[in-house]
Design an enzyme around this catalytic site. Structure first.
Site, mmCIF file in Angstrom:
data_model
loop_
_atom_site.group_PDB
_atom_site.id
_atom_site.type_symbol
_atom_site.label_atom_id
_atom_site.label_comp_id
_atom_site.label_asym_id
_atom_site.label_seq_id
_atom_site.Cartn_x
_atom_site.Cartn_y
_atom_site.Cartn_z
ATOM 1 N N ASP A 456 0.854 -1.178 0.000
ATOM 2 C CA ASP A 456 0.000 0.000 0.000
ATOM 3 C C ASP A 456 0.897 1.237 0.000
ATOM 4 O O ASP A 456 2.019 1.199 0.510
ATOM 5 C CB ASP A 456 -0.884 -0.012 1.245
ATOM 6 C CG ASP A 456 -1.686 1.268 1.386
ATOM 7 O OD1 ASP A 456 -2.379 1.639 0.426
ATOM 8 O OD2 ASP A 456 -1.590 1.903 2.447
ATOM 9 N N ASP A 656 -1.551 -0.746 6.170
ATOM 10 C CA ASP A 656 -1.768 -0.257 7.524
ATOM 11 C C ASP A 656 -3.193 0.199 7.820
ATOM 12 O O ASP A 656 -3.519 0.494 8.961
ATOM 13 C CB ASP A 656 -0.823 0.907 7.818
ATOM 14 C CG ASP A 656 -1.236 2.173 7.074
ATOM 15 O OD1 ASP A 656 -1.825 2.046 5.976
ATOM 16 O OD2 ASP A 656 -0.971 3.279 7.581
ATOM 17 N N ASP A 660 -7.015 -1.764 3.856
ATOM 18 C CA ASP A 660 -6.063 -2.799 3.445
ATOM 19 C C ASP A 660 -6.414 -4.169 4.012
ATOM 20 O O ASP A 660 -5.845 -5.178 3.586
ATOM 21 C CB ASP A 660 -4.645 -2.428 3.904
ATOM 22 C CG ASP A 660 -4.144 -1.149 3.272
ATOM 23 O OD1 ASP A 660 -4.408 -0.948 2.074
ATOM 24 O OD2 ASP A 660 -3.491 -0.354 3.967
#
Length: 768
Positions: A456, A656, A660
């Site tokens: 990410d 995080d 996600d």
């Protein structure tokens, strides 16, 4: 606490451990009551100061969550509410999590005592039997020798070795044959055969006698018990080292805290008495006692216990601090946010302990082998006895018995059972010290095979907190004027970019004036009146509607946008005054981390919900990103991870945020940034405590080192038994005259277990 009449169960008032007052040897009386203790150490502490452990507000020495259950180190599916032995392998159960006090293992104390007694008795036993047989030195009359050997051996076998027989019987009852089954069979056969022929020597035919005397094998039984006990002691001592990682974490938190009362007075109180909302002072050089937020002071804090990185982190008003980290040279006042089991340190301890008890898929290899190994060894021992009794040299029966016993002893599968759990326990502890928390052993095994890393952007590659990176001015406006005016209007907005502007103005100590007639134009910007002047902050469309010409700063705006930054124009009294550039900065370690991961052979894919221009700009700035997917929703991220796996990739996903979590769960290995949300952390198999991608490199290297260590242990165990059993059975005797006595077999078996444990402990020295 227990009344003298209570004979069923009790709790050690010092450490909180459940004990059986009928069986534990440690008791103390106080104020008309009898208390039971798990060890002499706890009893001594209680006797020195009973009031400390009996007062109503006395803090528990161990958090209840840390002493609730006991489990087997090799079979974590076994759970008991107190100490005992594993019904599958016979090993002593251990607390699921160690306590703050490093209390000696009761089994280690017991087995050490038994080993000393057995060792002292084995020396004259060997002198009487072996020297007489090999050198003809008779220290006692031959007629007395069997009886004296019986007197020396009986305490060894029937007392020192009694736990082996108890565990062997349990293995038969539960139909889980194990190493103690083999030890009991071998020792029992040697001892009880010798006992029978000592009492009734006439049953032995003349052809089976040596120089007219009936041979006995007490020394085989006694010395084997001694060596097996020694092996158990060495193993228990080495295994105790695997808990040091957790105990080191537990000891990071201080036992007391300096609490500030409402009237400003300060006092040191026990940590267990601290509650959320309390204000605490952390003096220079002290450990931070709890999780909290800085409300006064400024200092650098060593967070290496969380991150594995030596660099200190500056903490000031509003900064989050974690219990167990170490304050530098400044003084801090913090407001408590989490205590006890809710702290980051407590959650880390819980996660590490659970990981150490988890089972890696490779353990199934050892489990399958162990399932048929013990019955096979018993069969080999029977065949060995029959063949030697039919074809061996005289005395055939004695030789057949000794070789069968040697097979049983050397084949004990203890090393095989320890091969995987020991490496997992040491590896997960090593990871905790390096800022890599492993939820389960399966994640560790899968991480070794990962070939694609999906990352990410926000919060993983970037800081996740937009900051003001530049201010451009136009029309002769002053930089401070533009920033101050914009911050005054943005202070009324909830947009993340607005907070970045306000934070920058505060950092530069600029005055933020009150705003009148504030208005927010969705999708365009905000406006208001500041000190009698009209101020607009927004995009080019907002400026056009207000009649402000953005041409003077258009090129600069385009340049910043191409770099992935956000641009906001500022107009004062209808005239363009400047522009503000806000960006989510790339983490300092991101470039080096991505390069290191590429060097490890990983393919890097970036997923983000941000716009393509920003995502591509970040990818270019970092370098080494193979694919970029932008404008994604949570379901899209999970879909892409699934597509990669469908193509044969072994995927690790690092993220995080809540968005996600689906992708983390969909990946072969989910890796959560420790600075992220609880949802992300719960969805992941690993957590990087600092939220730093550099720890991913350490996680990868740890996985490789641990799995390599497991394979070494398994290979050694298979080779040891593959070679040792045939030699003990006597296959080399016809060609080389080599036989393996039960004593040597016992020594080799003990050495094999110790070697496996020692090899696993080498993981503590692995460079990550």
């Amino acid at each position: 606490m227990v009344h003298a009449s209570d004979t069923r169960s009790a709790r050690d008032p010092v450490c909180g451990m459940s004990v059986d007052p009928d069986t534990v040897p440690h008791h103390a009386d106080h104020a008309g009551r009898r208390y039971a203790f798990c060890s002499a150490g706890c009893r001594t502490k209680f006797v020195d100061d009973p009031g400390k452990y009996l007062s109503s507000d006395a803090p528990p020495a161990v958090s209840p969550s840390l002493v609730s259950m006991w489990t087997c180190p090799m079979h974590p599916q076994i759970h008991r509410d107190g100490p005992g032995t594993c019904p599958i392998c016979g090993m002593a159960l251990e607390p699921e999590q160690p306590s703050l006090d490093d209390v000696a293992n009761p089994e280690l104390i017991d087995f050490t005592r038994r080993t000393w007694v057995a060792g002292v008795l084995s020396v004259p036993l060997l002198a009487i039997s072996m020297l007489a047989e090999m050198l003809g030195l008779h220290f006692v009359p031959p007629a007395w020798s069997p009886w004296i050997q019986l007197g020396l051996t009986a305490p060894i076998v029937l007392w020192a070795g009694w736990p082996f027989f108890v565990r062997a019987w349990t293995s038969v009852v539960t139909r889980h044959l194990n190493m103690f089954t083999l030890v009991a069979l071998g020792v029992g056969a040697a001892f009880f055969y010798s006992l029978v022929v000592t009492i009734a020597p006439g049953i032995v035919p003349a052809t089976s006698r040596m120089h007219g005397a009936v041979p006995v094998y007490y020394e085989a039984a006694g010395v084997v018990v001694t060596l097996v006990l020694l092996g158990q002691v060495l193993e228990l001592r080495a295994r105790a080292a695997t808990g040091r990682a957790i105990r080191a974490l537990l000891n990071l938190a201080p036992k007391t805290a300096r609490r500030i009362a409402a009237d400003g007075t300060e006092e040191d109180v026990d940590l267990a008495l601290v509650k959320a909302g309390d204000r605490l002072r952390v003096r220079p050089g002290e450990a931070v006692p709890v999780d909290g937020v800085v409300v006064d002071g400024r200092s650098s804090v060593d967070e290496s216990m969380l991150t594995g990185e030596p660099a200190s982190v500056l903490k000031a008003d509003g900064a989050v601090v974690t219990g167990g980290t170490v304050n530098g040279t400044g003084s801090l006042v913090i407001e408590t946010r989490a205590v006890g089991s809710d702290t980051v340190l407590a959650r880390i301890v819980k996660m590490v302990a659970e990981a150490q008890r988890s089972r890696a898929p490779i353990q199934a290899v050892a489990d399958r082998v162990s399932g048929w190994f013990v019955p096979l060894v018993v069969a080999i021992a029977v065949v060995t006895f029959v063949v030697w009794n039919l074809t061996g040299p005289e005395p055939r029966f004695g030789q057949a018995l000794l070789n069968a016993i040697a097979v049983l002893i050397i084949a004990c599968p203890c090393a095989l059972g320890l091969a995987t759990p020991m490496s997992i326990m040491v590896g997960t502890g090593r990871g905790a010290a390096a800022g890599v928390l492993i939820k389960d052993a399966e994640a560790l095994q899968r991480m070794e095979r990962v070939d694609t890393l999906v990352i990410d952007k926000t919060g993983t590659l970037t800081e996740g907190r937009p900051i003001l990176t530049a201010v451009e001015t136009a029309g002769g406006s002053e930089r401070t004027t533009v920033l101050s005016a914009a911050a005054a209007v943005e202070a009324r907005s909830e947009h993340p970019l607005a907070r970045a502007v306000v934070s920058a103005a505060k950092h530069e100590r600029l005055s933020i004036e009150p705003v009148d007639a504030f208005d927010s134009q969705t999708g365009r910007g905000v406006s208001g009146s500041v000190a009698g002047r009209s101020v607009l902050v927004g995009n080019a469309e907002q400026m056009t509607l207000a009649g402000a010409d953005t041409a003077p700063l258009a090129d600069a705006a385009d340049r910043y946008r191409s770099e992935g930054a956000g641009v906001m124009f500022v107009a004062i009294d209808g005239q363009l005054a400047g522009l503000l550039v806000v960006a989510d900065p790339i983490k300092q370690s991101a470039r080096a981390a991505v390069a290191a991961l590429r060097a490890e052979g990983l393919r890097i894919v970036m997923l983000t919900g941000d716009v393509a221009a920003t995502a591509n700009a970040v990818a270019v700035a970092i370098g080494g990103i193979d694919e970029v997917h932008a404008g994604l929703k949570p379901a899209d991220k999970a879909r892409i991870v699934g597509e990669l796996r469908a193509k044969g990739a072994i995927v690790a996903m690092a993220g995080d945020g809540i968005n996600d979590a689906p992708a983390l769960a969909a990946a072969d290995v989910g890796v959560a940034m420790g600075t992220g949300t609880d949802v992300a952390i719960e969805s992941a198999g690993m957590t990087l405590t600092k939220g730093d991608l550099a720890a991913m490199v350490r996680a990868r290297r740890l996985a490789k080192a641990t799995m390599r260590n497991i394979r070494q242990n398994l290979l050694f165990s298979f080779l040891f038994n593959g070679i040792g059993v045939p030699v003990a059975a006597g296959v080399l005797y016809p060609v080389a005259g080599i036989l393996l006595s039960p004593m040597l077999a016992g020594a080799a078996m003990a050495l094999s277990s110790f070697t496996v444990v020692t090899n696993a402990l080498r993981l503590n020295a692995v460079r990550l």
